[in-house]
Write an enzyme that holds these catalytic residues in place. Structure first.
Site, PDB file in Angstrom:
ATOM      1  N   VAL A   7       0.858  -1.184   0.000  1.00 24.44           N
ATOM      2  CA  VAL A   7       0.000   0.000   0.000  1.00 24.44           C
ATOM      3  C   VAL A   7       0.895   1.234   0.000  1.00 24.44           C
ATOM      4  O   VAL A   7       1.521   1.562   1.010  1.00 24.44           O
ATOM      5  CB  VAL A   7      -0.941   0.021   1.232  1.00 24.44           C
ATOM      6  CG1 VAL A   7      -1.847   1.246   1.183  1.00 24.44           C
ATOM      7  CG2 VAL A   7      -1.756  -1.264   1.326  1.00 24.44           C
ATOM      8  N   GLY A   8       1.008   1.886  -1.156  1.00 23.76           N
ATOM      9  CA  GLY A   8       1.800   3.110  -1.266  1.00 23.76           C
ATOM     10  C   GLY A   8       0.890   4.315  -1.096  1.00 23.76           C
ATOM     11  O   GLY A   8      -0.313   4.170  -0.834  1.00 23.76           O
ATOM     12  N   ILE A  12      -2.124   0.811  -4.898  1.00 22.99           N
ATOM     13  CA  ILE A  12      -1.877  -0.448  -4.210  1.00 22.99           C
ATOM     14  C   ILE A  12      -1.396  -1.463  -5.245  1.00 22.99           C
ATOM     15  O   ILE A  12      -1.949  -1.556  -6.339  1.00 22.99           O
ATOM     16  CB  ILE A  12      -3.153  -0.950  -3.498  1.00 22.99           C
ATOM     17  CG1 ILE A  12      -3.584   0.101  -2.459  1.00 22.99           C
ATOM     18  CG2 ILE A  12      -2.926  -2.309  -2.844  1.00 22.99           C
ATOM     19  CD1 ILE A  12      -4.861  -0.200  -1.749  1.00 22.99           C
ATOM     20  N   ILE A  95       7.912   1.654   6.551  1.00 25.86           N
ATOM     21  CA  ILE A  95       7.943   0.188   6.533  1.00 25.86           C
ATOM     22  C   ILE A  95       8.273  -0.309   5.118  1.00 25.86           C
ATOM     23  O   ILE A  95       8.930  -1.340   4.951  1.00 25.86           O
ATOM     24  CB  ILE A  95       6.629  -0.404   7.110  1.00 25.86           C
ATOM     25  CG1 ILE A  95       6.889  -1.759   7.768  1.00 25.86           C
ATOM     26  CG2 ILE A  95       5.521  -0.521   6.109  1.00 25.86           C
ATOM     27  CD1 ILE A  95       7.643  -1.700   9.049  1.00 25.86           C
ATOM     28  N   ASP A  96       7.880   0.455   4.092  1.00 25.57           N
ATOM     29  CA  ASP A  96       8.244   0.083   2.713  1.00 25.57           C
ATOM     30  C   ASP A  96       9.763   0.127   2.527  1.00 25.57           C
ATOM     31  O   ASP A  96      10.356  -0.731   1.883  1.00 25.57           O
ATOM     32  CB  ASP A  96       7.532   0.986   1.687  1.00 25.57           C
ATOM     33  CG  ASP A  96       7.765   2.482   1.894  1.00 25.57           C
ATOM     34  OD1 ASP A  96       8.203   2.890   2.997  1.00 25.57           O
ATOM     35  OD2 ASP A  96       7.507   3.260   0.947  1.00 25.57           O
ATOM     36  N   ASP A 117      13.491   3.890  -4.950  1.00 21.81           N
ATOM     37  CA  ASP A 117      12.078   3.602  -5.206  1.00 21.81           C
ATOM     38  C   ASP A 117      11.393   4.878  -5.689  1.00 21.81           C
ATOM     39  O   ASP A 117      11.118   5.790  -4.894  1.00 21.81           O
ATOM     40  CB  ASP A 117      11.422   3.071  -3.919  1.00 21.81           C
ATOM     41  CG  ASP A 117       9.966   2.670  -4.126  1.00 21.81           C
ATOM     42  OD1 ASP A 117       9.348   3.112  -5.123  1.00 21.81           O
ATOM     43  OD2 ASP A 117       9.430   1.928  -3.287  1.00 21.81           O
ATOM     44  N   THR A 120       5.449   7.777  -5.135  1.00 26.44           N
ATOM     45  CA  THR A 120       4.916   9.097  -4.771  1.00 26.44           C
ATOM     46  C   THR A 120       6.076   9.999  -4.363  1.00 26.44           C
ATOM     47  O   THR A 120       6.214  11.129  -4.811  1.00 26.44           O
ATOM     48  CB  THR A 120       3.929   8.969  -3.590  1.00 26.44           C
ATOM     49  OG1 THR A 120       3.007   7.934  -3.877  1.00 26.44           O
ATOM     50  CG2 THR A 120       3.200  10.275  -3.342  1.00 26.44           C
TER      51      THR A 120
END
Ligand SMILES: Nc1ncnc2c1ncn2[C@@H]1O[C@H](COP(=O)(O)OP(=O)(O)O)[C@@H](O)[C@H]1O
Ligand SMILES: CC(C)(COP(=O)(O)O)[C@@H](O)C(=O)NCCC(=O)O
Ligand SMILES: [K+]
Length: 244
Positions: A7-8, A12, A95-96, A117, A120
């Site tokens: 879940v960004g 998702i 957490i990502d 990464d 967003t």
């Protein structure tokens, strides 16, 4: 068989795994979360666990509703991770980013790793060859750059992503595209150059929604893997099962 869900802040992403192999990948909006998870579980009846990494603002209960059917695990700071965390505020580390660092540590042993990464936000995470997470950087992602220049000025239009013709923008439109796209490309190349100069033996992983678009434009040759977070979630979960 498990399903991993990322879940960004924009979208998702989900993937069904059998061992280390992705069977299918899904991308959806948070408004369609419940329906999509339901469809995935119906299509793949052998799924025994739903593993979630979330930095977005979806309701935990939407996932917990599936607990009657299968195990639901939210990756959290309390889990076991394969690296030592040297971030000064480990509890606020996304957490990502923890999952990306774990995936890189497990998949690329005995070397320095930089994970970029481009979602967003663009995050940079560095895990050294001694498996110490050292930190990195957070900057605005591509879409965010277009949107914030429009939102915080009176005169700049909201544009959709386009490849700039040149670094010399000859119109407002071209100047914005050059600033956003070339600006981000120069930023990423600049960081990569710094890390490469500081450590010889380094692997660089580029992931996120803009990874493919950006990889082609970088001076450095970097292969994009837009599934890296989902693969890292699978790795992190397998590591947890072995080490708990
Ligand atoms: N269909 C799409 N919807 C939204 N963003 C998209 C889409 N396709 C590509 N993108 C790009 O993906 C980026 C968001 O990446 P993503 O990895 O989904 O973010 P997050 O993990 O933060 O939710 C945006 O900067 C945007 O340029
Ligand atoms: C930096 C992030 C917003 C990135 O989120 P994303 O672009 O993947 O949606 C997320 O990792 C986060 O909320 N981090 C907390 C702050 C930190 O990592 O230090
Ligand atoms: K990100």
């Amino acid at each position: 068989m498990i399903v991993t869900v990322d879940v960004g802040n924009t979208r998702i992403k989900a993937a069904v795994f059998e061992g280390d192999t992705i069977l299918q990948r899904f991308v959806f909006d948070k408004t369609a979360l419940e329906k999509n998870i339901k469809n995935i579980l119906e299509k793949f009846g052998a799924i025994v666990c739903l593993v979630v990494s979330s930095v977005g603002d979806v309701e935990k209960n939407t996932f917990l509703a599936f607990e009657k059917k299968l195990k639901v695990h939210f990756v959290s700071h309390q889990d076991v991770f394969p690296f030592i965390n040297n971030y000064e505020t480990p509890k606020t580390l996304g957490i990502d980013r923890m999952v990306l660092a774990a995936g890189a540590t497990l998949l690329y042993p005995n070397q320095n790793r930089l994970i970029i990464d481009a979602g967003t936000c663009v995050t940079y995470d560095f895990v050294d060859e001694n498996n110490v997470y050292q930190g990195g950087a957070i900057s605005p992602g591509m879409r965010l750059r277009y949107e914030s220049m429009h939102n915080f000025t009176a005169k700049l239009p909201l544009l959709t992503l386009e490849s700039p013709e040149s670094y010399v923008g000859k119109s407002t439109t071209q100047a914005i595209h050059s600033g956003v796209v070339n600006g981000l490309v120069y930023e990423i190349d600049g960081f990569i150059d710094e890390y490469k100069a500081a450590c010889k033996n380094i692997i660089i992983i580029l992931t996120g929604g803009d990874a493919d678009f950006l990889a082609k434009r970088l001076k450095n040759t970097i292969f994009a893997n837009s599934n890296f977070l989902l693969e890292s979630l699978n790795q992190t979960f397998q590591y947890k099962i072995k080490n708990d």
